[in-house]
Scaffold this motif. Structure first.
Motif, mmCIF file in Angstrom:
data_model
loop_
_atom_site.group_PDB
_atom_site.id
_atom_site.type_symbol
_atom_site.label_atom_id
_atom_site.label_comp_id
_atom_site.label_asym_id
_atom_site.label_seq_id
_atom_site.Cartn_x
_atom_site.Cartn_y
_atom_site.Cartn_z
ATOM 1 N N SER A 1 10.948 7.167 -6.704
ATOM 2 C CA SER A 1 9.692 7.721 -7.187
ATOM 3 C C SER A 1 9.645 7.633 -8.713
ATOM 4 O O SER A 1 10.688 7.514 -9.376
ATOM 5 C CB SER A 1 9.566 9.181 -6.747
ATOM 6 N N PRO A 2 8.436 7.698 -9.299
ATOM 7 C CA PRO A 2 8.331 7.610 -10.761
ATOM 8 C C PRO A 2 9.190 8.626 -11.501
ATOM 9 O O PRO A 2 9.725 8.331 -12.579
ATOM 10 C CB PRO A 2 6.835 7.850 -11.012
ATOM 11 N N GLY A 3 9.350 9.829 -10.918
ATOM 12 C CA GLY A 3 10.164 10.841 -11.570
ATOM 13 C C GLY A 3 11.649 10.553 -11.540
ATOM 14 O O GLY A 3 12.421 11.137 -12.311
ATOM 15 N N LEU A 4 12.069 9.646 -10.660
ATOM 16 C CA LEU A 4 13.487 9.311 -10.518
ATOM 17 C C LEU A 4 13.842 7.949 -11.111
ATOM 18 O O LEU A 4 14.988 7.730 -11.510
ATOM 19 C CB LEU A 4 13.882 9.342 -9.034
ATOM 20 N N THR A 5 12.891 7.058 -11.178
ATOM 21 C CA THR A 5 13.165 5.684 -11.614
ATOM 22 C C THR A 5 13.913 5.611 -12.946
ATOM 23 O O THR A 5 14.832 4.779 -13.089
ATOM 24 C CB THR A 5 11.859 4.873 -11.666
ATOM 25 N N PRO A 6 13.592 6.456 -13.936
ATOM 26 C CA PRO A 6 14.359 6.381 -15.193
ATOM 27 C C PRO A 6 15.846 6.689 -15.034
ATOM 28 O O PRO A 6 16.642 6.335 -15.913
ATOM 29 C CB PRO A 6 13.676 7.439 -16.078
ATOM 30 N N ALA A 7 16.227 7.325 -13.925
ATOM 31 C CA ALA A 7 17.637 7.659 -13.703
ATOM 32 C C ALA A 7 18.423 6.516 -13.057
ATOM 33 O O ALA A 7 19.644 6.606 -12.930
ATOM 34 C CB ALA A 7 17.749 8.906 -12.824
ATOM 35 N N ARG B 1 0.832 -1.195 0.000
ATOM 36 C CA ARG B 1 0.000 0.000 0.000
ATOM 37 C C ARG B 1 0.875 1.257 0.000
ATOM 38 O O ARG B 1 0.582 2.227 -0.694
ATOM 39 C CB ARG B 1 -0.928 -0.019 1.217
ATOM 40 N N LEU B 2 1.949 1.236 0.782
ATOM 41 C CA LEU B 2 2.896 2.351 0.776
ATOM 42 C C LEU B 2 3.530 2.490 -0.606
ATOM 43 O O LEU B 2 3.633 3.604 -1.146
ATOM 44 C CB LEU B 2 3.987 2.134 1.827
ATOM 45 N N GLN B 3 3.935 1.387 -1.186
ATOM 46 C CA GLN B 3 4.565 1.421 -2.504
ATOM 47 C C GLN B 3 3.608 2.005 -3.548
ATOM 48 O O GLN B 3 3.992 2.847 -4.366
ATOM 49 C CB GLN B 3 4.997 0.009 -2.916
ATOM 50 N N ALA B 4 2.362 1.594 -3.494
ATOM 51 C CA ALA B 4 1.370 2.081 -4.449
ATOM 52 C C ALA B 4 1.054 3.557 -4.246
ATOM 53 O O ALA B 4 0.792 4.289 -5.208
ATOM 54 C CB ALA B 4 0.090 1.247 -4.333
ATOM 55 N N ALA B 5 1.098 4.018 -2.983
ATOM 56 C CA ALA B 5 0.753 5.409 -2.683
ATOM 57 C C ALA B 5 1.671 6.389 -3.396
ATOM 58 O O ALA B 5 1.244 7.481 -3.783
ATOM 59 C CB ALA B 5 0.810 5.645 -1.174
ATOM 60 N N GLY B 6 2.927 5.998 -3.580
ATOM 61 C CA GLY B 6 3.871 6.882 -4.264
ATOM 62 C C GLY B 6 4.310 6.379 -5.620
ATOM 63 O O GLY B 6 5.146 7.013 -6.270
ATOM 64 N N GLY B 7 3.781 5.226 -6.039
ATOM 65 C CA GLY B 7 4.196 4.649 -7.308
ATOM 66 C C GLY B 7 5.657 4.245 -7.325
ATOM 67 O O GLY B 7 6.325 4.270 -8.372
ATOM 68 N N PHE B 8 6.160 3.837 -6.169
ATOM 69 C CA PHE B 8 7.597 3.585 -6.022
ATOM 70 C C PHE B 8 8.044 2.308 -6.730
ATOM 71 O O PHE B 8 7.329 1.302 -6.757
ATOM 72 C CB PHE B 8 7.967 3.482 -4.543
#
Length: 264
Positions: free
Chosen positions: A228-234, A181-188
Motif C-alpha cells: 500500500s502507499p503507506g508501506l511502499t517507502p519501507a 483495476r485492483l491495483q489502482a483501487a488501493g494504489g498498490f
C-alpha cells in the motif's frame, strides 16, 4: 527488517523439506503459502516450529486450495476478506510488526476466457471484483501487503510470448485490466516489477510439462507482492527477488518463491 516471501507450494506436506531449506537459505521472516492442500489439523506445525516460524495462521481445505502464513515474529488477527463466493480456502491474513499481510490464492479460471461459457473464469473475475471493492474503501496509509498467487501475469514481459498468451487465461486483456483495476483501487506498488522494470523478462511459474523449464523458457509471472502507499517507502531498494533456482530442486513446485524486505 522483515523479509516476506510468497510461494505456491503445491502441497506443503509433500514439500516440507523444501520449505525448511528455503527458509534457512533465504532468511524469510514471514512465509505466505498457497495450495497447501491439507486441512488445518493436517498442517505440519512441528516442522515450522523447528524452522523458526512458529506463529501460524492456516486456512485449510481438503485436497485442494488452502493458504497459510508462517511467521518468525508474533502475529495478531487481521480483517477477514471473504471474497470467494464458493467458500474455498483462498485467503488468510495476519498483522506482524504493525504490517497487515493478506495472502491469496486467486482462482486460475479454467481454460476458456469467457464468463458466460466458463463458470471458473466467472468465479475468477468475481473474486477480483469483490476484492477490488474491499480495497477501494481502505485507508491507503495503513501498512498493507497483498501477497500470493494472483494467477494473472500483467505485463508483456511477464509472459514468455505476449501475442500468444493474450488469448490464454492468465494474460488476456480482460484479466490484465481487472488486475490493474485492483491495483489502482488501493494504489498498490507491484514491488517486483517496480524494482526490476520492463523490458526485463520475469517469471515465477513454469509448467511441469517441460522436462527442462529453463530450456523451454515458457514462464509466467503469476506470484506477486504488493504494498500500500503507506508501506511502499519501507520496501528496501533492491531487495525484491524471484528465487527461480528453487524451481530446479528435485520434485519442485511449479512456482518459485518471491521475496522482498521491509524496513520496519
Amino acid at each position: 527488517m522483515l523479509r516476506i516471501a510468497t510461494w505456491n507450494i503445491n502441497s506443503v506436506r509433500l514439500r516440507i523439506d523444501q520449505v525448511a531449506r528455503f527458509v534457512s537459505e533465504s532468511g524469510t521472516d514471514v512465509l505466505c503459502l498457497q495450495e497447501i492442500k491439507c486441512l488445518e489439523d493436517q498442517f505440519p506445525r512441528g516442522a515450522f516450529e523447528e524452522m523458526g516460524l512458529p506463529y501460524l495462521k492456516i486456512g485449510g481445505q481438503k485436497g485442494w486450495h488452502g493458504v497459510a502464513i508462517a511467521s518468525r515474529k508474533p502475529i495478531t488477527e487481521a480483517p477477514r476478506l471473504d471474497v470467494c463466493r464458493e467458500g474455498h480456502a483462498r485467503c488468510v491474513g495476519v498483522v506482524v510488526d504493525g504490517v497487515e499481510v493478506q495472502n491469496f490464492y486467486i482462482p486460475a479460471g479454467g481454460d476458456t476466457p469467457d464468463r458466460a461459457l466458463n463458470p471458473k473464469f466467472d468465479h475468477k473475475m468475481d473474486f477480483y471484483e469483490r476484492l477490488t471493492a474491499k480495497m477501494s474503501g481502505r485507508d491507503r496509509q495503513r501498512p498493507l501487503v497483498l501477497a500470493g498467487d494472483f494467477n494473472i501475469a500483467p505485463g508483456e514481459n511477464d509472459v514468455w510470448n505476449h501475442r500468444y498468451m493474450s488469448k490464454i487465461v492468465s494474460h488476456t486483456p480482460l484479466e490484465v485490466e481487472t488486475l490493474r483495476r485492483l491495483q489502482a483501487a488501493g494504489g498498490f506498488c507491484d514491488v517486483i516489477r517496480d524494482q526490476i522494470p520492463e523490458p526485463t523478462k520475469l517469471a515465477s511459474w513454469w509448467s511441469y510439462r517441460a522436462a527442462d523449464f529453463r530450456k523451454s523458457n515458457r514462464g509466467l509471472r503469476l506470484d506477486h507482492l504488493w504494498t500500500s502507499p503507506g508501506l511502499t517507502p519501507a520496501v528496501k531498494p533492491g531487495s525484491a527477488r524471484i528465487h527461480d533456482t528453487v524451481r530446479e530442486w528435485t520434485q519442485p513446485s511449479d512456482h518459485a518463491p518471491v521475496t522482498m524486505d521491509l524496513e520496519v
